[in-house]
Design a protein around this motif. Sequence first.
Motif, PDB file in Angstrom:
ATOM      1  N   VAL A  81      15.459  17.133   8.266  1.00  0.00           N
ATOM      2  CA  VAL A  81      16.457  16.119   8.565  1.00  0.00           C
ATOM      3  C   VAL A  81      17.249  15.832   7.295  1.00  0.00           C
ATOM      4  O   VAL A  81      16.676  15.466   6.267  1.00  0.00           O
ATOM      5  CB  VAL A  81      15.799  14.821   9.083  1.00  0.00           C
ATOM      6  CG1 VAL A  81      16.852  13.762   9.378  1.00  0.00           C
ATOM      7  CG2 VAL A  81      14.948  15.108  10.316  1.00  0.00           C
ATOM      8  N   THR A  82      18.564  16.021   7.387  1.00  0.00           N
ATOM      9  CA  THR A  82      19.463  15.733   6.267  1.00  0.00           C
ATOM     10  C   THR A  82      20.570  14.844   6.804  1.00  0.00           C
ATOM     11  O   THR A  82      21.330  15.263   7.685  1.00  0.00           O
ATOM     12  CB  THR A  82      20.061  17.036   5.694  1.00  0.00           C
ATOM     13  OG1 THR A  82      18.994  17.944   5.391  1.00  0.00           O
ATOM     14  CG2 THR A  82      20.854  16.766   4.428  1.00  0.00           C
TER      15      THR A  82
ATOM     16  N   MET B  62      20.877   4.953  11.439  1.00  0.00           N
ATOM     17  CA  MET B  62      20.602   4.972  10.015  1.00  0.00           C
ATOM     18  C   MET B  62      20.714   6.397   9.505  1.00  0.00           C
ATOM     19  O   MET B  62      20.344   7.332  10.198  1.00  0.00           O
ATOM     20  CB  MET B  62      19.217   4.379   9.740  1.00  0.00           C
ATOM     21  CG  MET B  62      18.039   5.277  10.085  1.00  0.00           C
ATOM     22  SD  MET B  62      16.393   4.540   9.874  1.00  0.00           S
ATOM     23  CE  MET B  62      16.324   4.228   8.155  1.00  0.00           C
ATOM     24  N   SER B  63      21.229   6.560   8.322  1.00  0.00           N
ATOM     25  CA  SER B  63      21.330   7.884   7.708  1.00  0.00           C
ATOM     26  C   SER B  63      20.402   7.921   6.503  1.00  0.00           C
ATOM     27  O   SER B  63      20.396   6.991   5.692  1.00  0.00           O
ATOM     28  CB  SER B  63      22.771   8.142   7.276  1.00  0.00           C
ATOM     29  OG  SER B  63      22.876   9.414   6.687  1.00  0.00           O
ATOM     30  N   LEU B  64      19.606   8.964   6.408  1.00  0.00           N
ATOM     31  CA  LEU B  64      18.665   9.062   5.294  1.00  0.00           C
ATOM     32  C   LEU B  64      19.384   9.553   4.040  1.00  0.00           C
ATOM     33  O   LEU B  64      20.132  10.531   4.097  1.00  0.00           O
ATOM     34  CB  LEU B  64      17.536  10.028   5.643  1.00  0.00           C
ATOM     35  CG  LEU B  64      16.667   9.636   6.838  1.00  0.00           C
ATOM     36  CD1 LEU B  64      15.626  10.709   7.096  1.00  0.00           C
ATOM     37  CD2 LEU B  64      16.000   8.298   6.608  1.00  0.00           C
ATOM     38  N   PRO B  65      19.153   8.898   2.902  1.00  0.00           N
ATOM     39  CA  PRO B  65      19.806   9.331   1.666  1.00  0.00           C
ATOM     40  C   PRO B  65      19.188  10.599   1.078  1.00  0.00           C
ATOM     41  O   PRO B  65      19.788  11.240   0.227  1.00  0.00           O
ATOM     42  CB  PRO B  65      19.612   8.140   0.733  1.00  0.00           C
ATOM     43  CG  PRO B  65      18.391   7.452   1.234  1.00  0.00           C
ATOM     44  CD  PRO B  65      18.357   7.686   2.716  1.00  0.00           C
ATOM     45  N   HIS B  66      17.991  10.941   1.522  1.00  0.00           N
ATOM     46  CA  HIS B  66      17.292  12.110   1.003  1.00  0.00           C
ATOM     47  C   HIS B  66      16.829  12.982   2.165  1.00  0.00           C
ATOM     48  O   HIS B  66      16.610  12.495   3.270  1.00  0.00           O
ATOM     49  CB  HIS B  66      16.055  11.692   0.185  1.00  0.00           C
ATOM     50  CG  HIS B  66      16.359  10.683  -0.866  1.00  0.00           C
ATOM     51  ND1 HIS B  66      17.038  11.004  -2.010  1.00  0.00           N
ATOM     52  CD2 HIS B  66      16.095   9.362  -0.944  1.00  0.00           C
ATOM     53  CE1 HIS B  66      17.169   9.930  -2.755  1.00  0.00           C
ATOM     54  NE2 HIS B  66      16.612   8.920  -2.125  1.00  0.00           N
ATOM     55  N   ARG B  67      16.649  14.245   1.883  1.00  0.00           N
ATOM     56  CA  ARG B  67      16.154  15.160   2.911  1.00  0.00           C
ATOM     57  C   ARG B  67      14.724  14.774   3.299  1.00  0.00           C
ATOM     58  O   ARG B  67      13.908  14.396   2.458  1.00  0.00           O
ATOM     59  CB  ARG B  67      16.186  16.585   2.361  1.00  0.00           C
ATOM     60  CG  ARG B  67      15.772  17.625   3.373  1.00  0.00           C
ATOM     61  CD  ARG B  67      16.033  19.006   2.873  1.00  0.00           C
ATOM     62  NE  ARG B  67      15.286  19.259   1.651  1.00  0.00           N
ATOM     63  CZ  ARG B  67      15.146  20.445   1.085  1.00  0.00           C
ATOM     64  NH1 ARG B  67      15.726  21.494   1.614  1.00  0.00           N
ATOM     65  NH2 ARG B  67      14.446  20.590  -0.009  1.00  0.00           N
ATOM     66  N   LEU B  68      14.439  14.874   4.577  1.00  0.00           N
ATOM     67  CA  LEU B  68      13.118  14.596   5.122  1.00  0.00           C
ATOM     68  C   LEU B  68      12.639  15.849   5.834  1.00  0.00           C
ATOM     69  O   LEU B  68      13.373  16.443   6.627  1.00  0.00           O
ATOM     70  CB  LEU B  68      13.188  13.426   6.104  1.00  0.00           C
ATOM     71  CG  LEU B  68      11.922  13.106   6.897  1.00  0.00           C
ATOM     72  CD1 LEU B  68      10.783  12.704   5.972  1.00  0.00           C
ATOM     73  CD2 LEU B  68      12.204  12.006   7.907  1.00  0.00           C
TER      74      LEU B  68
ATOM     75  N   ALA C  97      16.039  10.051  16.862  1.00  0.00           N
ATOM     76  CA  ALA C  97      16.873   8.993  17.432  1.00  0.00           C
ATOM     77  C   ALA C  97      17.335   8.020  16.352  1.00  0.00           C
ATOM     78  O   ALA C  97      18.501   7.616  16.331  1.00  0.00           O
ATOM     79  CB  ALA C  97      16.108   8.252  18.524  1.00  0.00           C
ATOM     80  N   LEU C  98      16.449   7.643  15.454  1.00  0.00           N
ATOM     81  CA  LEU C  98      16.794   6.668  14.413  1.00  0.00           C
ATOM     82  C   LEU C  98      17.907   7.161  13.497  1.00  0.00           C
ATOM     83  O   LEU C  98      18.772   6.385  13.097  1.00  0.00           O
ATOM     84  CB  LEU C  98      15.555   6.301  13.589  1.00  0.00           C
ATOM     85  CG  LEU C  98      14.540   5.408  14.285  1.00  0.00           C
ATOM     86  CD1 LEU C  98      13.224   5.373  13.511  1.00  0.00           C
ATOM     87  CD2 LEU C  98      15.094   4.001  14.470  1.00  0.00           C
ATOM     88  N   VAL C  99      17.884   8.439  13.148  1.00  0.00           N
ATOM     89  CA  VAL C  99      18.919   8.956  12.238  1.00  0.00           C
ATOM     90  C   VAL C  99      20.196   9.347  12.983  1.00  0.00           C
ATOM     91  O   VAL C  99      21.202   9.678  12.354  1.00  0.00           O
ATOM     92  CB  VAL C  99      18.412  10.148  11.388  1.00  0.00           C
ATOM     93  CG1 VAL C  99      17.187   9.751  10.578  1.00  0.00           C
ATOM     94  CG2 VAL C  99      18.159  11.385  12.226  1.00  0.00           C
TER      95      VAL C  99
END
Length: 195
Positions: free
Chosen positions: A187-188, A1-7, A164-166
Amino acid sequence: MSLPHRLILVRHGETDWNREGRLQGGQDIPLNDLGRRQAAEAAGRLKALEPAYAELDYIGSPMQRARETMDILRRELGLPEGGYVVEDRLRELTFGEWEGFTWRDVRKAEREQAQLRERDKWGFVPPGGESYRMLAERVRPVLEGLRRETVIVSHGGVARAVLALVGAVAPRDAARVDIWQGKLLVVTGDKAEWL
């Protein structure tokens, strides 16, 4: 999965059990003095990274060491006390019957189990505990529910699951990644860097 926003991930500051090398997992251990300083250091790094830090969402683990870290971080930033969401799914990985022991203790008392864990750190379930794989499935819906840039204050296991998820790290490698206290893991998309 790719995050749409910075974490922005923050691991809780040091506890006495961290210093002693004890498995904390589900045990609610408070920060020590160094841990409180590390929480303040993380706030300074966040302020330098993101001038609009007041506009970010803040989510934290319900565990004492994470909440204390979040409270110090927000106080250092001049943000309102308690102005964050507490999310139970961000609790630390539980080590079950091994909690309170050091890895040396575990290797001595349960040599075969310790060897099995070394061969598959991601999938191994300690007696009465959970695996990193199980933790990742617990954390996944939290990530899927993020709507904008977010600061999460949680634990080393949770950060490894996120990596791992991203797709920043392969699952088998994620369980071995060092997660630093007092620093920010940004995380970006599918990339992660320490600040």
